[in-house]
Design a protein around this motif. Structure first.
Motif, PDB file in Angstrom:
ATOM      1  N   THR A 179       0.849  -1.180   0.000  1.00 30.06           N
ATOM      2  CA  THR A 179       0.000   0.000   0.000  1.00 30.06           C
ATOM      3  C   THR A 179       0.891   1.237   0.000  1.00 30.06           C
ATOM      4  O   THR A 179       1.841   1.334   0.771  1.00 30.06           O
ATOM      5  N   VAL A 180       0.552   2.154  -0.878  1.00 27.34           N
ATOM      6  CA  VAL A 180       1.336   3.378  -1.016  1.00 27.34           C
ATOM      7  C   VAL A 180       0.435   4.565  -0.723  1.00 27.34           C
ATOM      8  O   VAL A 180      -0.655   4.679  -1.281  1.00 27.34           O
ATOM      9  N   ARG A 181       0.900   5.423   0.173  1.00 24.36           N
ATOM     10  CA  ARG A 181       0.157   6.647   0.493  1.00 24.36           C
ATOM     11  C   ARG A 181       0.669   7.748  -0.425  1.00 24.36           C
ATOM     12  O   ARG A 181       1.799   8.181  -0.332  1.00 24.36           O
ATOM     13  N   GLU A 200      -4.570   6.593  -0.791  1.00 19.93           N
ATOM     14  CA  GLU A 200      -3.847   5.316  -0.738  1.00 19.93           C
ATOM     15  C   GLU A 200      -4.193   4.447  -1.930  1.00 19.93           C
ATOM     16  O   GLU A 200      -5.326   4.422  -2.389  1.00 19.93           O
ATOM     17  N   ARG A 201      -3.174   3.733  -2.418  1.00 21.58           N
ATOM     18  CA  ARG A 201      -3.365   2.760  -3.504  1.00 21.58           C
ATOM     19  C   ARG A 201      -2.626   1.496  -3.142  1.00 21.58           C
ATOM     20  O   ARG A 201      -1.545   1.544  -2.569  1.00 21.58           O
ATOM     21  N   GLU A 202      -3.219   0.369  -3.510  1.00 14.39           N
ATOM     22  CA  GLU A 202      -2.572  -0.907  -3.244  1.00 14.39           C
ATOM     23  C   GLU A 202      -2.074  -1.483  -4.571  1.00 14.39           C
ATOM     24  O   GLU A 202      -2.791  -1.485  -5.562  1.00 14.39           O
TER      25      GLU A 202
END
Length: 159
Positions: free
Chosen positions: A141-143, A148-150
């Motif tokens: 997961t990237v903030r 946020e996107r996984e």
């Protein structure tokens, strides 16, 4: 012992060196010639060539000093010499898929050579930090500023 600096690929270091050499060997001597010619024309306070030339020379000198310090601090890392090729480390080319199965291929490079438009992501970028040490099949997961996107790691390769 000197602590290890930020990583850069050999190609990135060559690019920085080429920029330094261009500024020092070509651009700066041309500006020096213009400034000395303009200085010989008399009143310097209203001489555009002289004023612009002096300003540009200061910009070049500042960039040369920055590049010299930066090249000295950087640590050249050859991605092709990575021993564990199953995980994401510096220099890896990674294929990612998000929740909608949209694919993204990125290469992790030094911060001085990043270019998102060509898929070259800087080592300290949020996406790169999230991917460090990941293997195929891992979810990360990237903030990001947009939320946020996984991402799922689909493939990892090295040159």
């Amino acid at each position: 012992m000197k602590p290890a600096g930020p990583p850069i690929t050999p190609a990135g270091m060559v690019s920085l060196r080429a920029r330094y050499d261009h500024l020092l060997g070509k651009e700066r001597p041309e500006i020096v010639e213009i400034v000395s010619w303009a200085a010989g024309n008399g009143d310097r306070s209203e001489n555009g060539d002289y004023l612009y030339g002096r300003k540009r020379m200061r910009e070049i000198d500042r960039e040369l000093a920055f590049l010299a310090r930066r090249m000295k601090a950087l640590r050249v890392v050859e991605p092709a010499e990575q021993t564990d090729r199953s995980k994401v480390f510096f220099g890896a080319t990674v294929e990612l898929a998000d929740e909608e199965d949209e694919r993204l291929v990125i290469t992790l490079v030094g911060d001085d050579e990043q270019d998102a438009s060509t898929g070259r992501i800087g080592w300290s970028a949020p996406l790169a930090r999230a991917l460090r040490g990941a293997a195929v099949g891992d979810l990360r997961t990237v903030r990001l500023p947009s939320g946020e996107r996984e991402w799922e790691i689909m493939a990892v390769s090295y040159p």
